[in-house]
Design an enzyme around this catalytic site. Structure first.
Site, mmCIF file in Angstrom:
data_model
loop_
_atom_site.group_PDB
_atom_site.id
_atom_site.type_symbol
_atom_site.label_atom_id
_atom_site.label_comp_id
_atom_site.label_asym_id
_atom_site.label_seq_id
_atom_site.Cartn_x
_atom_site.Cartn_y
_atom_site.Cartn_z
ATOM 1 N N SER A 86 0.884 -1.418 -0.278
ATOM 2 C CA SER A 86 0.213 0.021 -0.295
ATOM 3 C C SER A 86 1.353 1.201 -0.270
ATOM 4 O O SER A 86 2.118 1.159 -0.476
ATOM 5 C CB SER A 86 -1.020 0.217 1.767
ATOM 6 O OG SER A 86 -0.372 -1.379 1.926
ATOM 7 N N LYS B 73 -4.681 8.609 -8.530
ATOM 8 C CA LYS B 73 -4.334 7.747 -7.172
ATOM 9 C C LYS B 73 -6.290 6.982 -7.596
ATOM 10 O O LYS B 73 -7.350 7.913 -7.345
ATOM 11 C CB LYS B 73 -4.880 7.961 -5.791
ATOM 12 C CG LYS B 73 -4.936 6.981 -5.346
ATOM 13 C CD LYS B 73 -4.013 7.132 -4.213
ATOM 14 C CE LYS B 73 -3.647 5.737 -2.754
ATOM 15 N NZ LYS B 73 -4.907 5.391 -2.899
ATOM 16 N N CYS C 127 -43.653 33.096 3.081
ATOM 17 C CA CYS C 127 -42.314 33.443 2.028
ATOM 18 C C CYS C 127 -41.852 34.497 3.674
ATOM 19 O O CYS C 127 -42.126 35.688 3.915
ATOM 20 C CB CYS C 127 -42.434 34.421 1.025
ATOM 21 S SG CYS C 127 -41.047 34.983 0.578
HETATM 22 S S1 IVH Z 1 0.784 2.109 -7.716
HETATM 23 C C1 IVH Z 1 3.097 0.513 -4.238
HETATM 24 N N1 IVH Z 1 -0.955 3.610 -8.913
HETATM 25 O O1 IVH Z 1 -3.834 2.750 -4.687
HETATM 26 C C2 IVH Z 1 1.277 0.810 -4.694
HETATM 27 N N2 IVH Z 1 -1.510 2.674 -7.424
HETATM 28 O O2 IVH Z 1 -2.696 2.624 -1.388
HETATM 29 C C3 IVH Z 1 1.678 1.756 -5.591
HETATM 30 N N3 IVH Z 1 -3.462 2.523 -6.620
HETATM 31 O O3 IVH Z 1 -3.172 -1.246 -3.334
HETATM 32 C C4 IVH Z 1 1.203 1.617 -6.708
HETATM 33 N N4 IVH Z 1 -4.787 3.928 -8.336
HETATM 34 O O4 IVH Z 1 -4.217 -0.231 -5.912
HETATM 35 C C5 IVH Z 1 -0.753 2.477 -8.093
HETATM 36 N N5 IVH Z 1 -2.258 4.930 -9.963
HETATM 37 C C6 IVH Z 1 -2.200 4.654 -9.062
HETATM 38 C C7 IVH Z 1 -3.072 4.117 -8.283
HETATM 39 C C8 IVH Z 1 -2.640 3.371 -7.243
HETATM 40 C C9 IVH Z 1 -4.813 3.354 -7.286
HETATM 41 C C10 IVH Z 1 -3.965 2.194 -5.727
HETATM 42 C C11 IVH Z 1 -3.395 0.830 -5.805
HETATM 43 C C12 IVH Z 1 -2.578 0.357 -4.649
HETATM 44 C C13 IVH Z 1 -3.038 1.992 -3.432
HETATM 45 C C14 IVH Z 1 -1.923 2.014 -2.711
#
Ligand code: IVH
Length: 672
Positions: free
Chosen positions: A83, A117, A414
């Site tokens: 994560s 994200k 009103c």
């Molecule tokens: S890169 C170490 N890119 O966010 C994981 N993750 O909190 C790095 N996620 O489990 C992954 N959008 O499922 C990456 N553009 C993005 C992402 C992304 C969503 C999620 C992913 C991961 C979580 C981490």
């Protein structure tokens, strides 16, 4: 056709169908119609029925949902699915950067790679020699569930990696692709509409719905839900196959995946901050939900070297946007009368900071919403604010009640003019003040007329308008043109300079552009864009005022609702009098001159940020000249206007399609 010929035809059909899928899902463009693609699929499936021995697991016909499973098998991930740690502001990013610099050899150059994200669920796809063999959920990061038969039904998951000379090595041996399964906001809304219509329980949000869907044992059900896979990582046994994260995204696209086009390399911390700021508002326009950005070290060797702390890599963070929700107390609920007379209950709140601004009021929409959510005066409530949208009360925290809370009673009259509130139709949710002369309605009408998107009269904001109404100097938007410096000087709020300034500001707006004037009239359902469409179509206010419902409905972008409310507005004697008054005062919109518009038939996309105006304004200017403003570059795009901080992907796409590029300066010439 013999078996050999059938085999050749089958492989050509598969290639064509895969090509269609790739262009549709990855490049967001269409090489043929859906119907044509369906017909190719049909032919393929017939040939495969005739020669079942030629069926392979990666054939496009094999996306069909299989039989329900008794349960999911647990599978171990090849490497842990981690994560991310959260950071919230520049100081925290700097702290992150400093910690990395300390751990790296001196003079290591840190360059970053940023992406949106996505708010979905993580998925790992395993390909052996280019063929999809398994899809695994994140699970606890070490072990996930085998959901292969479900994810095979998702069109944006390639069943076979797209052959590509450049990324040829990825077609051999094991390639793992990681990404996010998301449900788009629009699709989610539609799904919930269907649920409601069928009297079924509503889903809570797109992410839970996507996650719940992937964990269904019946692939049939999954295939009926609109899900998308957007990739963000690619793994090989030999990590040197993927030198940087930007390379990873290019390879992903080359191999047939959808990877966010907005992901980009950022040189340093200030570039990260600029990117974050840009997306703070732009993210509302994304098809899926997001709560921030992912920022990673671009060089994957350095990335690995920085290692893992707890559950997260040290070389990546989630840059989260400030919380858009907060809890606070409802001090009171009052009713606000809008310019159309709508009586909206508004919660007065204990001031609370949400997403960087103080919120003191939140809309409660209408009486039945207050009842449905059971919001009471004295309640502690969750307040939500998204972008520029008016904050709203999400729900009361019922468990925090102490018995002193008071239910809200919708007034019968009103609060401004004491006229009895009415509902135009029994089924309406909204009560209205029917008194056209209601001071509150007049105030909102004048304020709207003078607002930035309408006549744009500087200095005529809420407080000044209220003062003018209270002094009985104005009653409607036309009255403002009769104001003199002497009139204004009678009010405490004005001195010589400010009074002159306001009168000049008003007098300078006697011949406004037609679209702004139409919008300023405050006709129900006419927003800025519709006003532009109407102005371009009818050219003068006189012609518009006489248009029939049918003539109005002919205008592109105008539906029945707009057509009806427009006709209704112009047929209202009170409004006709207002227009006559404007005419007498020599206040009249300029007719639209350009025949068809200077940019008529031309399509524009604006990418990056422009110095001289925001995207919205650029769109407005293009449309006002008859052009079309598009959100992404496609085959039919004529011009790509390139601002600052542009991601490479849009430019590459434009170059590939041969779209003409304009600098901001050139664009300003075009729209002059
Ligand atoms: S890169 C170490 N890119 O966010 C994981 N993750 O909190 C790095 N996620 O489990 C992954 N959008 O499922 C990456 N553009 C993005 C992402 C992304 C969503 C999620 C992913 C991961 C979580 C981490």
């Amino acid at each position: 056709m013999n078996k050999k010929q059938a085999g050749e035809r089958i492989s050509k059909l598969r290639e064509l169908i895969n090509d269609y899928r790739y262009h549709y899902h990855v490049l967001d463009e269409s090489v043929m119609s859906e119907a044509a693609a369906d017909s190719l699929k049909h032919e393929l499936s017939q040939l495969e029925t005739e020669y079942p021995e030629l069926i392979t697991s990666d054939s496009p016909t094999q996306r069909v949902a299989g039989a329900p499973l008794p349960g999911f098998t647990q599978v171990e991930h090849s490497s842990r699915m981690l994560s991310l740690n959260d950071v919230f502001d520049e100081t925290e990013i700097r702290g992150w950067q400093d910690r990395m610099i300390k751990l790296l050899p001196e003079n290591s150059k840190l360059e970053y790679f940023a992406d949106i994200k996505m708010d979905g669920l993580a998925l790992a796809l395993v390909y052996e020699d280019g063929v999809l063999v398994r899809g695994i959920t994140r699970g606890d990061g070490f072990v996930g569930e085998d959901v292969t038969s479900n994810i095979r039904t998702i069109d944006s998951v390639p069943l076979r990696l797209r052959s590509s000379k450049k990324y040829e090595s990825f077609l051999h041996g094991r390639t793992e692709v990681r990404g996010e399964i998301v449900m788009y906001k629009d699709d989610f809304a539609k799904l919930n509409e269907q649920q409601a219509a069928a009297g079924k329980k509503l889903f809570a949000n797109p992410r839970n719905t996507a996650a719940g869907t992937i964990r269904q044992l019946d692939p049939q059900l999954v295939s009926g839900r609109p899900l998308h896979f957007r990739a963000y990582d690619i793994l090989r046994n030999d990590p040197s196959d993927v030198p940087t994260n930007s390379f990873a995204y290019e390879a992903l696209r080359g191999l047939g995946f959808l990877a966010n086009k907005d992901a980009t390399v950022l040189k340093d911390l200030s570039a990260i901050m600029r990117f974050a700021e840009e997306w703070d508002t732009k993210r509302q326009t994304l098809p899926f939900n997001t709560d921030g950005l992912v920022i990673k070290v671009n060089d994957r060797q350095l990335y690995r070297r920085l290692g893992v702390v707890g559950k997260a890599p040290r070389a990546a963070v989630a840059l989260k946007y400030a919380a858009e929700q907060a809890t606070t107390k409802v001090k009171d609920i009052f009713v606000s009368i809008g310019r159309t007379g709508a009586a909206t209950p508004v919660a007065m709140l204990e001031p609370v900071l949400i997403a960087g601004s103080t919120v003191q009021m939140a809309t409660l929409h209408n009486e039945s919403e207050v009842a449905r959510k059971d919001i009471r005066i004295g309640d502690t409530v969750i307040v939500h604010k998204a972008g520029d949208i008016i904050p709203e009360v999400v729900e009361p925290l019922v468990k925090l009640r102490d018995g002193s809370e008071k239910p809200f009673q919708m007034p019968t009259h009103c609060p401004e003019c004491n006229t009895k509130l009415v509902k135009y139709k029994a089924e309406d949710a909204v009560w209205r003040c029917p008194n056209e002369a209601c001071p509150s309605r007049a105030w909102k009408r004048i304020e709207h007329f003078a607002s930035k998107s309408a006549l744009d009269i500087e200095g005529l904001g809420e407080k000044n308008v209220i003062a003018l109404i209270n002094a009985e100097l104005v009653k409607d938007p036309a009255d403002i043109y009769t104001l003199t410096v002497e009139d204004l000087l009678k009010l405490d709020r004005f001195a010589e300079v400010s009074a002159n300034k306001l009168v000049n500001a008003i007098q300078s707006k006697k011949e406004p552009p037609l679209n702004r004037f139409i919008y300023g009239l405050g006709i129900r359902h006419i927003g800025t864009q519709t006003a532009i469409d109407l102005a371009n179509h009818f050219k003068t206010l006189e012609i518009l005022s006489e248009a029939t419902i049918d003539e109005l409905a002919e205008v592109e972008g105008v539906g029945e609702v707009v057509a009806e409310s427009t006709v209704e507005w112009f047929s209202e004697p009170r409004n006709q009098k207002l227009l006559e008054k404007f005419k007498k005062l020599k206040v009249w919109p300029l007719p639209v001159k350009h025949v068809g518009g200077k940019l008529s038939g031309q399509r524009f996309v604006v990418t990056g940020s422009l110095e001289s105006m925001g995207r919205e304004e650029a769109g407005e200017r293009i449309r006002a000249l008859g052009g079309t403003f598009q959100s992404s570059v496609g085959k039919d795009t004529d011009f790509l206007v390139v601002g600052a901080n542009v991601g490479a992907s849009k430019l590459t796409k434009a170059a590939k399609l041969g779209t003409k590029q304009l600098t901001e300066k050139e664009f300003l010439e075009v729209i002059k």
